[in-house]
Design a protein around this motif. Structure first.
Motif, PDB file in Angstrom:
ATOM      1  N   THR A  32      30.598  11.769   6.719  1.00  0.00           N
ATOM      2  CA  THR A  32      31.239  12.067   5.507  1.00  0.00           C
ATOM      3  C   THR A  32      31.543   9.953   4.997  1.00  0.00           C
ATOM      4  N   PRO A  33      32.280  10.300   4.393  1.00  0.00           N
ATOM      5  CA  PRO A  33      31.841   8.782   3.272  1.00  0.00           C
ATOM      6  C   PRO A  33      32.862   8.175   3.749  1.00  0.00           C
ATOM      7  N   PHE A  34      34.035   8.608   5.442  1.00  0.00           N
ATOM      8  CA  PHE A  34      34.656   7.664   5.715  1.00  0.00           C
ATOM      9  C   PHE A  34      34.036   6.433   6.644  1.00  0.00           C
ATOM     10  N   ARG A  56      37.459   4.767  11.736  1.00  0.00           N
ATOM     11  CA  ARG A  56      38.903   4.632  12.000  1.00  0.00           C
ATOM     12  C   ARG A  56      39.532   5.934  10.929  1.00  0.00           C
ATOM     13  N   ARG A  57      39.385   5.719   9.507  1.00  0.00           N
ATOM     14  CA  ARG A  57      39.813   6.150   8.124  1.00  0.00           C
ATOM     15  C   ARG A  57      39.311   8.027   8.088  1.00  0.00           C
ATOM     16  N   PHE A  58      38.224   8.334   8.851  1.00  0.00           N
ATOM     17  CA  PHE A  58      38.391   9.658   9.395  1.00  0.00           C
ATOM     18  C   PHE A  58      38.972  10.836   9.807  1.00  0.00           C
ATOM     19  N   GLN A  95      37.775  16.189  -5.712  1.00  0.00           N
ATOM     20  CA  GLN A  95      36.372  15.707  -5.638  1.00  0.00           C
ATOM     21  C   GLN A  95      35.778  15.762  -3.908  1.00  0.00           C
ATOM     22  N   MET A  96      37.065  14.883  -3.357  1.00  0.00           N
ATOM     23  CA  MET A  96      36.694  14.824  -2.070  1.00  0.00           C
ATOM     24  C   MET A  96      36.661  15.941  -1.061  1.00  0.00           C
ATOM     25  N   GLN A  97      38.082  16.789  -1.550  1.00  0.00           N
ATOM     26  CA  GLN A  97      37.745  18.124  -0.730  1.00  0.00           C
ATOM     27  C   GLN A  97      36.685  18.969  -1.033  1.00  0.00           C
ATOM     28  N   GLU A 129      31.750  20.645   1.610  1.00  0.00           N
ATOM     29  CA  GLU A 129      29.620  20.571   1.668  1.00  0.00           C
ATOM     30  C   GLU A 129      29.222  20.209   3.330  1.00  0.00           C
ATOM     31  N   ILE A 130      30.196  19.235   4.023  1.00  0.00           N
ATOM     32  CA  ILE A 130      29.535  18.501   5.316  1.00  0.00           C
ATOM     33  C   ILE A 130      29.814  19.606   6.343  1.00  0.00           C
ATOM     34  N   PHE A 131      31.564  20.473   6.041  1.00  0.00           N
ATOM     35  CA  PHE A 131      31.753  21.693   7.242  1.00  0.00           C
ATOM     36  C   PHE A 131      30.507  22.470   7.096  1.00  0.00           C
ATOM     37  N   LYS A 132      30.284  22.939   5.879  1.00  0.00           N
ATOM     38  CA  LYS A 132      29.575  24.126   5.235  1.00  0.00           C
ATOM     39  C   LYS A 132      27.882  23.571   6.414  1.00  0.00           C
ATOM     40  N   GLU A 133      27.804  23.063   6.227  1.00  0.00           N
ATOM     41  CA  GLU A 133      26.255  22.614   7.129  1.00  0.00           C
ATOM     42  C   GLU A 133      26.588  22.431   7.999  1.00  0.00           C
ATOM     43  N   ARG A 134      27.719  22.216   8.577  1.00  0.00           N
ATOM     44  CA  ARG A 134      28.086  22.027  10.255  1.00  0.00           C
ATOM     45  C   ARG A 134      27.908  23.584  10.766  1.00  0.00           C
ATOM     46  N   GLY A 135      28.240  24.145   9.953  1.00  0.00           N
ATOM     47  CA  GLY A 135      28.429  25.707   9.790  1.00  0.00           C
ATOM     48  C   GLY A 135      30.293  25.892  10.380  1.00  0.00           C
ATOM     49  N   ALA A 136      31.042  25.328   9.914  1.00  0.00           N
ATOM     50  CA  ALA A 136      32.352  25.238  10.196  1.00  0.00           C
ATOM     51  C   ALA A 136      32.628  26.745   8.844  1.00  0.00           C
TER      52      ALA A 136
END
Length: 139
Positions: free
Chosen positions: A87-89, A92-94, A107-109, A114-121
């Motif tokens: 993620t871009p965080f 701590r910010r994550f 935009q952040m959503q 996309e990151i969650f999709k790649e990880r199979g969420a």
């Protein structure tokens, strides 16, 4: 000359063809009636012309999200390790974002989904909560 004009700068140009939809002009009218001092665009130095005005702002209602704990829990365990590094965080910010301590713009959503999709969420779960916010955007 500095091209960046902050969103809180007002515009006094009533003759502009877009003043009826411009948040800067509306803020100028409000500030003129209520404030002792405020910031104004210098329309003599800046090129402000009709439909092509680069300083035109409109208020837009956007759906902002808070938290993504459910999405994190839906990731298969083998893909969830070190999720924060993708993620871009900062770390701590994550965790603050995951717990919903601050809102995430559209935009952040999209970036996070996309990151969650790649990880199979399971994306159908969505973010933990949503809220509507009025945001000034250039148009």
């Amino acid at each position: 000359m500095n091209k960046y004009i902050p969103y809180n700068i007002t515009c006094p140009l009533a003759s502009c063809s877009r003043s009826n939809t411009c948040a800067r002009y509306a803020n100028y009218q409000k500030a003129k009636a209520e404030e002792a001092s405020f910031l104004v665009l210098n329309t003599d130095l800046l090129q402000v012309e009709g439909e092509g005005c680069p300083y035109h702002l409109v208020s837009e209602r956007q759906r902002w999200a808070r938290g993504f704990s459910r999405l994190c829990k839906s990731i298969p365990s083998g893909n969830a390790k070190y999720l924060n590094v993708y993620t871009p965080f900062t770390q701590r910010r994550f965790y603050k974002a995951k717990n919903g301590e601050f809102p995430l713009n559209p935009q952040m959503q999209a970036e996070l989904l996309e990151i969650f999709k790649e990880r199979g969420a399971d994306l159908s779960l969505g973010f933990d909560s949503y809220e509507e916010q009025d945001v000034l955007v250039e148009k």
